[in-house]
Design a protein around this motif. Structure first.
Motif, mmCIF file in Angstrom:
data_model
loop_
_atom_site.group_PDB
_atom_site.id
_atom_site.type_symbol
_atom_site.label_atom_id
_atom_site.label_comp_id
_atom_site.label_asym_id
_atom_site.label_seq_id
_atom_site.Cartn_x
_atom_site.Cartn_y
_atom_site.Cartn_z
ATOM 1 N N SER A 272 47.728 35.431 16.409
ATOM 2 C CA SER A 272 49.151 34.482 17.057
ATOM 3 C C SER A 272 50.058 33.667 16.553
ATOM 4 N N PHE A 273 50.075 33.509 16.207
ATOM 5 C CA PHE A 273 51.263 32.429 15.121
ATOM 6 C C PHE A 273 52.618 33.736 14.345
ATOM 7 N N TRP A 274 51.819 34.670 13.647
ATOM 8 C CA TRP A 274 52.727 35.442 13.261
ATOM 9 C C TRP A 274 53.586 36.753 14.053
ATOM 10 N N LEU A 275 52.506 36.780 15.451
ATOM 11 C CA LEU A 275 52.846 37.460 17.064
ATOM 12 C C LEU A 275 53.945 36.614 17.364
ATOM 13 N N ALA A 276 53.480 35.064 17.330
ATOM 14 C CA ALA A 276 54.849 34.510 17.993
ATOM 15 C C ALA A 276 56.040 34.764 17.181
ATOM 16 N N LEU A 277 56.188 34.704 16.121
ATOM 17 C CA LEU A 277 57.094 34.968 14.636
ATOM 18 C C LEU A 277 57.801 35.564 14.829
ATOM 19 N N GLY A 278 57.343 36.743 15.266
ATOM 20 C CA GLY A 278 57.347 38.438 15.771
ATOM 21 C C GLY A 278 58.276 38.571 16.735
ATOM 22 N N THR A 279 57.804 37.912 17.898
ATOM 23 C CA THR A 279 58.396 38.043 19.308
ATOM 24 C C THR A 279 59.892 37.270 19.043
ATOM 25 N N MET A 280 59.309 35.885 18.682
ATOM 26 C CA MET A 280 60.815 35.239 18.371
ATOM 27 C C MET A 280 61.662 35.203 18.272
ATOM 28 N N LEU A 281 61.479 36.385 16.747
ATOM 29 C CA LEU A 281 62.771 37.341 15.971
ATOM 30 C C LEU A 281 63.322 38.052 16.672
ATOM 31 N N ARG A 282 62.271 38.988 17.286
ATOM 32 C CA ARG A 282 63.049 40.150 18.133
ATOM 33 C C ARG A 282 64.274 39.922 19.708
ATOM 34 N N THR B 193 63.678 45.727 13.136
ATOM 35 C CA THR B 193 63.186 46.593 12.902
ATOM 36 C C THR B 193 61.521 45.836 11.775
ATOM 37 N N GLN B 194 61.618 44.870 11.668
ATOM 38 C CA GLN B 194 60.430 43.911 10.291
ATOM 39 C C GLN B 194 59.555 43.087 11.789
ATOM 40 N N ALA B 195 61.091 42.624 12.909
ATOM 41 C CA ALA B 195 60.013 41.846 13.959
ATOM 42 C C ALA B 195 59.158 43.100 14.346
ATOM 43 N N GLU B 196 59.352 44.022 14.603
ATOM 44 C CA GLU B 196 58.943 44.527 15.978
ATOM 45 C C GLU B 196 57.338 45.531 15.078
ATOM 46 N N ALA B 197 57.747 45.785 13.706
ATOM 47 C CA ALA B 197 56.632 45.824 12.719
ATOM 48 C C ALA B 197 55.478 44.849 12.747
ATOM 49 N N THR B 198 56.070 43.022 12.622
ATOM 50 C CA THR B 198 54.818 42.646 12.436
ATOM 51 C C THR B 198 54.524 41.852 13.675
ATOM 52 N N ILE B 199 54.694 42.803 14.888
ATOM 53 C CA ILE B 199 54.543 42.499 16.392
ATOM 54 C C ILE B 199 53.274 43.293 16.379
ATOM 55 N N ILE B 200 52.946 44.538 16.402
ATOM 56 C CA ILE B 200 52.294 45.737 16.232
ATOM 57 C C ILE B 200 51.650 45.841 15.602
ATOM 58 N N LEU B 201 51.772 44.845 14.438
ATOM 59 C CA LEU B 201 50.453 45.084 13.604
ATOM 60 C C LEU B 201 49.872 43.279 13.709
ATOM 61 N N SER B 202 50.357 42.349 14.388
ATOM 62 C CA SER B 202 50.045 40.781 14.655
ATOM 63 C C SER B 202 48.700 41.359 16.364
ATOM 64 N N ALA C 150 53.716 39.681 4.586
ATOM 65 C CA ALA C 150 55.048 39.290 4.183
ATOM 66 C C ALA C 150 55.767 40.037 5.271
ATOM 67 N N LEU C 151 55.464 40.829 6.079
ATOM 68 C CA LEU C 151 56.748 41.213 6.845
ATOM 69 C C LEU C 151 57.105 40.013 7.989
ATOM 70 N N ALA C 152 56.956 39.140 8.481
ATOM 71 C CA ALA C 152 57.067 37.730 9.451
ATOM 72 C C ALA C 152 58.336 37.340 8.183
ATOM 73 N N PHE C 153 57.811 36.912 7.501
ATOM 74 C CA PHE C 153 58.834 35.730 6.434
ATOM 75 C C PHE C 153 59.856 37.303 5.955
ATOM 76 N N ALA C 154 60.072 38.010 6.109
ATOM 77 C CA ALA C 154 61.309 39.561 5.990
ATOM 78 C C ALA C 154 61.973 39.614 7.003
ATOM 79 N N THR C 155 60.809 39.607 8.496
ATOM 80 C CA THR C 155 61.859 39.400 9.770
ATOM 81 C C THR C 155 62.682 37.782 9.520
#
Length: 318
Positions: free
Chosen positions: A136-146, A121-130, A102-107
């Motif tokens: 691995s993939f949600w971390l990659a997506l969060g990193t890209m969008l941050r 904000t949502q990207a950072e939350a995704t990165i921390i949780l992932s 949910a966090l990744a898609f919200a980002t």
């Protein structure tokens, strides 16, 4: 196959996967039908305590995927409602993977809506949780969008480094479907700091992937971004008419694709780009007619950056 065994939960999953595949084929209207059916079916199963599959909630994923399809179709507020439902459900279920989804898609939805601070904000939350749970993939997506958020806030060097890191991380685990999207974001960042040729090279690769895979989800936007970089290239070289003509062709192609897909949010962006270039050519009336018709279609999302920009451009053209 699922219909033959009369399994409602698996049927909901089949609707979700078909809806996802249709969206990537550029058939967003049909995709929405199947995703909404998946949500309805998942909700029925959730109420009967049969809604968890592999320890996770399919309802969270269905809502998350439906949100981005709704945005593309021109319903930014309904998209936000769906993603908020996904976030609320994930928090209620207290399952970390549901929350990461949910966090990744919200980002990603905030990135589509060009809302930089919420995306960060949502990207950072995704990165921390992932990072904590090894997603691995949600971390990659969060990193890209941050990285995208940093680049949008004039932190181009840091942002582009993170975007490349996210792209490399996705590739390292064999995730290919997001590559055209990632390359498009990185190309846009290159253009923002004047590295037009590098951006055009990335877009050429991205569009070749669209052709090879027939993944048309971002196709209209990729052509629009190509047109914007070509227009900047012409400006940098004191106006090359051939390049400007090619840019206009890209905007027209982006608009044609978006119209065919009934992708109103992509169409609005393409119309704004085309109207801007027509304005420079003294074709204000033609530009106003094009943009006003698309703007009038929308019934929600008037506080979003795209619709605010369209309104401002219409005022300039009137």
């Amino acid at each position: 196959l699922v219909q033959s065994v009369h399994d409602p939960l698996l049927l909901a999953q089949a609707h979700r996967h078909l809806g996802t595949s249709l969206a990537h084929a550029g058939e967003f209207v049909r995709a929405r039908v199947h995703l909404e059916q998946a949500i309805a079916d998942h909700d029925d199963q959730q109420r009967s305590d049969q809604g968890m599959l592999y320890g996770r909630s399919p309802s969270v994923m269905s809502r998350s995927i439906a949100a981005r399809t709704l945005w593309v179709l021109g319903y930014p507020d309904q998209a936000m409602q769906r993603i908020q439902e996904a976030l609320n459900l994930a928090q209620d279920l207290s399952h970390p993977h549901d929350l990461a989804v949910a966090l990744a898609f919200a980002t990603q939805l905030h990135q589509y809506r060009r809302e930089v601070e919420p995306a960060q904000t949502q990207a950072e939350a995704t990165i921390i949780l992932s990072t904590k749970h090894g997603y691995s993939f949600w971390l990659a997506l969060g990193t890209m969008l941050r990285g995208w958020a940093f680049a949008e806030q004039e932190q181009s060097e840091v942002g582009m480094a993170q975007m490349r890191q996210g792209l490399a991380a996705a590739e390292s685990i064999g995730i290919a479907w997001a590559r055209p999207y990632f390359l498009g974001l990185l190309a846009e960042a290159h253009g923002r700091i004047g590295q037009v040729e590098a951006g055009l090279t990335l877009l050429a690769e991205s569009l070749s992937l669209v052709e090879a895979t027939q993944d048309h989800f971002w196709e209209a936007e990729l052509y629009r971004l190509k047109g914007e970089l070509l227009r900047r290239q012409a400006t940098n070289r004191s106006g090359l008419s051939a390049v400007l003509t090619e840019a206009e062709m890209c905007f027209r192609q982006a608009l044609e694709i978006a119209r065919r897909q009934q992708a109103q949010s992509w169409a609005l962006r393409a119309a704004m780009s085309l109207s801007s270039i027509w304005k420079q050519q003294g074709r204000q009336a033609e530009a106003h007619q094009l943009l006003s018709a698309l703007y009038a279609w929308f019934s929600e999302g008037f506080d979003t950056p795209d619709l605010q920009a369209a309104k401002a451009l219409l005022k300039e053209l009137s």
